[in-house]
Design an enzyme around this catalytic site. Structure first.
Site, PDB file in Angstrom:
ATOM      1  CG  ASP A 197      -2.296   0.603   0.866  1.00  0.00           C
ATOM      2  OD1 ASP A 197      -2.332   1.809   0.546  1.00  0.00           O
ATOM      3  OD2 ASP A 197      -3.312  -0.108   0.903  1.00  0.00           O
ATOM      4  CG  HIS A 264      -4.331   2.115  -2.114  1.00  0.00           C
ATOM      5  ND1 HIS A 264      -4.358   2.868  -0.958  1.00  0.00           N
ATOM      6  CD2 HIS A 264      -5.621   1.953  -2.503  1.00  0.00           C
ATOM      7  CE1 HIS A 264      -5.625   3.148  -0.660  1.00  0.00           C
ATOM      8  NE2 HIS A 264      -6.408   2.614  -1.593  1.00  0.00           N
ATOM      9  CD  GLU A 327     -10.116   3.569  -0.938  1.00  0.00           C
ATOM     10  OE1 GLU A 327     -11.044   3.820  -0.141  1.00  0.00           O
ATOM     11  OE2 GLU A 327      -8.957   3.287  -0.559  1.00  0.00           O
TER      12      GLU A 327
END
Length: 744
Positions: A197, A264, A327
Site C-alpha cells: 500500500d 495505493h 480507490e
C-alpha cells in the site's frame, strides 16, 4: 487543534432475547453442521486414546495431529495417532474426491468415533469438529463422554475468508500463524494478505531490492522494534512467506496475496520513481487514506508489475491473485500528457477504461500462468476482464452487478464485514472506526443478496471479513477485533441459512470462548460486557442524592450479576432484574456470569460519586454536528502500541454535552490528547473539514454553552501547552466566577 466540549452521549446497548439451552452435543460445535441425527448412548474418550488413520495417508495423519494439538490445549487430554491397530477414533477414506469437496461424515456410537471423507479438506474439517466435541465445556483434564450422533456436513459457500492488512502495520509471522490456527478451527479457508500500500511494501521481490530497502520503511516518531530510529516498517522474506503458505495449507487455508494497483502505489514509487506517472520520488506515506500516486501505464510499468507477479506466483500457489484496483484517483493520469497521448493511440475514452485496460493486461499475464485475478469492486468501472472475479466492499452493488454479468464474486461489504469497526461504544475499546458492528450485526448478515438472479447465485463464492490496520498496531488489538466476530462469520459462511439461530449461536459460542482463552486468544468481551446508563437527569440525581442506573448488554446470555460495594461480582452476587437506585458515592460492578461461576466479560465499573457522574470521555460525547465526516477512535500517535485512545470526527474536532448540569459545576477540568492528523483526504472531503482559527500558538480549547454568543469571553478559552516529551496529554482547569454563566 481547537477543541470544543458541548455535550453528553446517551449510553446505548441492544438487549437481545435470552438463549435457551441447546440440544447436546451441538452446544459444542461451531459453525453448526449441515445435518445432524442424534443417536442413543455415549462414547467415552479417555486420556491416551488413539486416533487410527489410513497407512501412508499423510493428509489424514496431519488432520489427526492438528486435532490432537487442539484437544491438548483446550481439554488437557493427550491423544496419540497410529496407522494400524484398534483405536477409539478412526479416520476413513471413502469415495472419490472432486474439486472443492469439503464434505465429511462423523459418526459417534457407543463403540467409538469414525470420521469419513473423500478429500483431504473433508478429513481436516471432521478433525476440527472432533476437537470441539472433545472440549465441550470448561472442564480441563477430564475424560469426555461424547453423545451418540451422526454429523453429515459440508459448507454452504466455498469462500470463507479473512483479510489481514499487513501493509499499514506489519505483524510478526507468529501472529499470522495464530490467526490461521483459529481460522482452521472455525472452518474458514481463505486468508487474503494485503501486502502493499502507500504506507509500506511488505514482500521481498529479489529482482527489485529497493522495494524493501526503501519501500518497506516510513518515517515515524514511535519506536519500532528492529527498525532504525525514526522509522517504522519491515517486510517478509520469500522464505518466510513460503513457510507461511505451507503452515496454512496444513490447516486447509489458502493464502491469497494482494498487490494493490494501479493506486495505493506510493511505497512502490518511493522505491522506483520511474514506474510512476510523474517520475518524482515521494516518501513512503505516513498518512492514512487515499494518496494520489498511481502506477504508470507504459510498457516499463507493466513490465515491472508482471515481474513482481511472477515472483509472487512462485511463492503463492493460490489460483486467484488479488490485484486491488480500489480507490485509484485518476488525477495524475488526467494531468499527464504522455498518458493522455497513450489513451488516444489506444482509442480509450476515459481514465476508468484505461484502468480496465491496465488490469486486463495483468489478467492476461496471470492467465498465461493458469491463474486468475480478483479485485475490489472498482475494477468493474470501465469494463471487467472476462476471467476476473470481484470482491464487493462498497456495499453489495458490485457483487450484484458482477454476478448478474456471470462473474464470480465474494461478498465483503463495509461496514458489516469491516472488522476494524468497533464492537461497542465502551470507553475501553481499542482504536478503530466508530461505525459500531456488533457480534449480532455480523451474525445477521447473509452473503447472498436477493438482487442476484437465482440462475446466477452459483457465482457467489462466499463471504470475507476484512481487518484494515491503520489504527491496529499490535496482534492483541487485531485478535480483539477478529474474535469472536469470526465465529459469527464462520456460521454465516458454512452453515445452511435455515439453521441460523442467534440464541443457539450464543450457546455454541459459550464453550468456544473458553477454547479461545485456553489458547491465549485476546478475544473481545464486548457482546457480554455490561453498560451502565443513568435514568433521568444527572443534575436531578445529584440534587436528590439518589442515582438510578440501568444495566444492559448486547447479548442477553446467562445472568448479569452485580455488587454495590466495589467488590468483584461472583455467581452468588445479586442477579440484575430492574434498575438500581444507589446513593452518590456508591460503586456498582457488574458482569455476565454463568451458573458455574465463569465470567463472560471483565467486570465493568460504575462510580456514582458526583465527580464521576459529571465526567465524560470522548467515547461518551457525540460530535457537535451532523456532518457525515469520518468517525474514528485514535491512539496518540499513528504507530502507538499502547496508551489511551480518543474518539472523534476528524472533520470537526468538536464534542457536545447536551445534558451537562451546569448548576452543579464549579470548575471544568479537561484532559487533552494531541491526536495525529495524518489523513490523506480527497478534495471533496477537505472541503467538509471545519477549520478554526487558533488564537494561540499550540491551539486553544474552547468551552461554551450552546446558547452562548458566537464569540465567547476570554474566560471560555484555554491555551493548549506544547507537547511534552514524556506525554502527549495535558490537563487544564477553568473556574467559574461566582454568579456568572459559563459565557457572557
Amino acid at each position: 487543534m481547537t477543541g470544543h466540549l458541548l455535550g453528553r452521549a446517551a449510553l446505548a446497548a441492544t438487549l437481545l432475547v435470552a438463549a435457551p439451552a441447546a440440544a447436546a452435543p451441538l452446544a459444542a460445535v461451531l459453525p453448526v453442521p449441515a445435518a445432524v441425527t442424534p443417536g442413543t448412548g455415549t462414547f467415552r474418550v479417555e486420556n491416551g486414546a488413539t486416533i487410527v488413520v489410513p497407512g501412508r495417508d499423510a493428509a489424514a495423519r496431519n488432520a489427526a495431529a492438528r486435532a490432537i494439538e487442539i484437544v491438548a490445549r483446550t481439554r488437557g487430554l493427550r491423544l496419540r495417532v497410529a496407522d494400524r491397530g484398534a483405536g477409539a477414533i478412526r479416520f476413513v477414506r471413502a469415495g472419490k474426491a472432486t474439486a472443492g469437496d469439503e464434505h465429511y461424515r462423523l459418526d459417534v456410537t457407543p463403540a467409538g468415533i469414525r470420521i469419513t471423507a473423500a478429500s483431504d479438506a473433508g478429513l481436516f474439517y471432521g478433525a476440527m469438529t472432533l476437537a470441539q466435541l472433545l472440549a465441550p465445556d470448561a472442564r480441563f483434564g477430564d475424560a469426555v463422554a461424547v453423545p451418540a450422533i451422526v454429523i453429515d456436513d459440508r459448507p454452504r459457500f466455498a469462500w470463507r475468508g479473512v483479510m489481514l492488512d499487513v501493509a499499514r502495520h506489519m505483524q510478526p509471522v507468529a501472529a499470522i500463524e495464530r490467526v490461521i490456527d483459529m481460522m482452521a478451527q472455525h472452518k474458514l479457508n481463505k486468508l487474503q494478505l494485503h501486502l502493499t500500500d502507500d504506507q509500506g511494501w511488505r514482500i521481498e521481490i529479489k529482482r527489485y531490492p529497493e522495494l524493501t530497502r526503501k519501500g518497506a520503511w516510513r518515517a515515524s516518531t514511535t519506536p519500532n522494534d528492529g527498525a532504525p530510529p525514526g522509522r517504522y516498517g519491515g517486510f517478509y522474506t520469500q522464505d518466510q512467506l513460503r513457510a507461511l503458505v505451507a503452515y496454512a495449507a496444513a490447516r486447509a487455508v489458502t493464502i491469497v496475496p494482494e498487490i494493490d494497483l494501479p493506486g495505493h502505489a506510493q511505497a512502490a514509487i518511493a522505491a522506483y520513481p520511474e514506474i510512476g506517472v510523474l517520475g518524482d520520488r515521494p516518501p513512503v506515506s505516513g498518512d492514512w487514506g487515499i494518496n494520489p500516486y498511481l502506477f504508470g501505464t507504459n510498457a516499463r510499468s507493466l513490465t515491472f508489475v508482471r515481474n513482481v507477479l511472477d515472483e509472487l506466483m512462485a511463492i503463492f500457489p493460490s489460483p486467484l491473485i488479488h490485484i486491488g484496483g480500489d480507490e485509484a484517483l485518476k488525477d495524475q493520469w488526467q494531468a499527464s500528457a504522455t498518458v493522455q497521448a497513450q489513451m488516444r493511440a489506444l482509442g480509450i475514452a476515459d481514465e476508468q477504461r484505461l484502468q480496465s485496460w491496465f488490469i486486463g493486461r495483468l489478467g492476461d499475464h496471470l492467465a498465461r500462468h493458469d491463474r486468475r485475478l480478483i479485485g475490489w469492486d472498482e475494477i468493474l468501472e470501465g469494463g471487467l476482464p472476462a476471467s476476473a472475479s470481484v470482491m464487493s466492499w462498497r456495499g453489495e452493488a458490485g457483487a450484484i452487478e458482477a454476478a448478474n454479468m456471470g462473474h464470480d464474486v465474494v461478498l465483503s461489504p463495509g461496514p458489516v464485514l469491516y472488522l476494524d469497526n468497533l464492537q461497542s461504544a465502551h470507553g475501553d475499546e481499542p482504536p478503530g472506526r466508530l461505525k459500531i458492528q456488533t457480534l449480532a450485526d455480523v451474525y445477521a448478515y447473509d452473503p447472498l443478496p436477493a438482487a442476484i438472479a437465482p440462475a446466477r447465485a452459483q457465482h457467489v463464492l462466499g463471504a470475507q471479513a476484512n481487518l484494515w490496520a491503520e489504527y491496529m498496531v499490535t496482534p492483541e488489538q487485531r485478535e480483539h477485533a477478529l474474535f469472536p466476530r469470526l465465529a459469527a462469520l464462520a456460521e454465516l459462511a458454512w452453515s445452511p441459512k435455515a439453521s441460523r439461530d442467534w440464541p443457539a449461536f450464543l450457546t455454541r459460542l459459550d464453550p468456544q470462548l473458553d477454547r479461545y482463552r485456553r489458547q491465549g486468544i485476546a478475544d473481545a468481551d464486548s457482546a457480554f460486557a455490561v453498560d451502565f446508563a443513568v435514568t433521568g437527569d444527572v443534575g436531578a440525581a445529584l440534587r436528590a442524592k439518589r442515582v438510578t442506573v440501568a444495566l444492559t448488554r448486547q447479548a442477553a446470555y446467562d445472568t448479569i450479576r452485580y455488587t454495590t460495594d466495589g467488590s468483584a461480582p461472583t455467581a452468588t452476587s445479586p442477579a440484575y432484574a430492574t434498575s438500581l437506585t444507589v446513593a452518590p458515592g456508591s460503586v456498582i460492578r457488574a458482569t455476565t456470569i454463568a451458573p458455574d461461576g465463569r465470567a463472560f466479560a471483565a467486570p465493568r465499573r460504575f462510580d456514582a460519586a458526583p465527580a464521576a457522574l459529571l465526567t465524560r470521555t470522548s467515547a461518551a460525547l457525540p460530535p457537535c454536528t451532523t456532518t457525515p465526516g469520518i468517525l474514528l477512535r485514535l491512539p496518540l500517535s499513528p504507530d502507538a502500541t499502547a496508551g489511551p485512545a480518543h474518539s472523534m470526527n476528524i472533520f470537526d474536532s468538536c464534542w457536545r454535552n447536551p445534558d451537562a448540569p451546569l448548576d452543579q459545576v464549579s470548575a471544568i477540568s479537561v484532559t487533552i490528547g494531541r491526536l495525529p492528523r495524518n489523513f490523506a483526504l480527497r478534495q471533496p472531503q477537505r472541503e467538509q473539514v471545519v477549520w478554526r482559527y487558533n488564537p494561540t500558538r499550540f491551539g486553544t480549547l474552547l468551552i461554551h454553552a450552546a446558547t452562548a454568543p458566537a464569540r465567547c469571553s476570554p474566560r471560555c478559552r484555554c491555551p493548549i501547552p506544547p507537547s511534552r516529551r514524556t506525554a502527549s496529554r495535558s490537563t487544564r482547569r477553568w473556574h467559574r466566577r461566582p454568579r456568572r454563566r459559563t459565557c457572557a
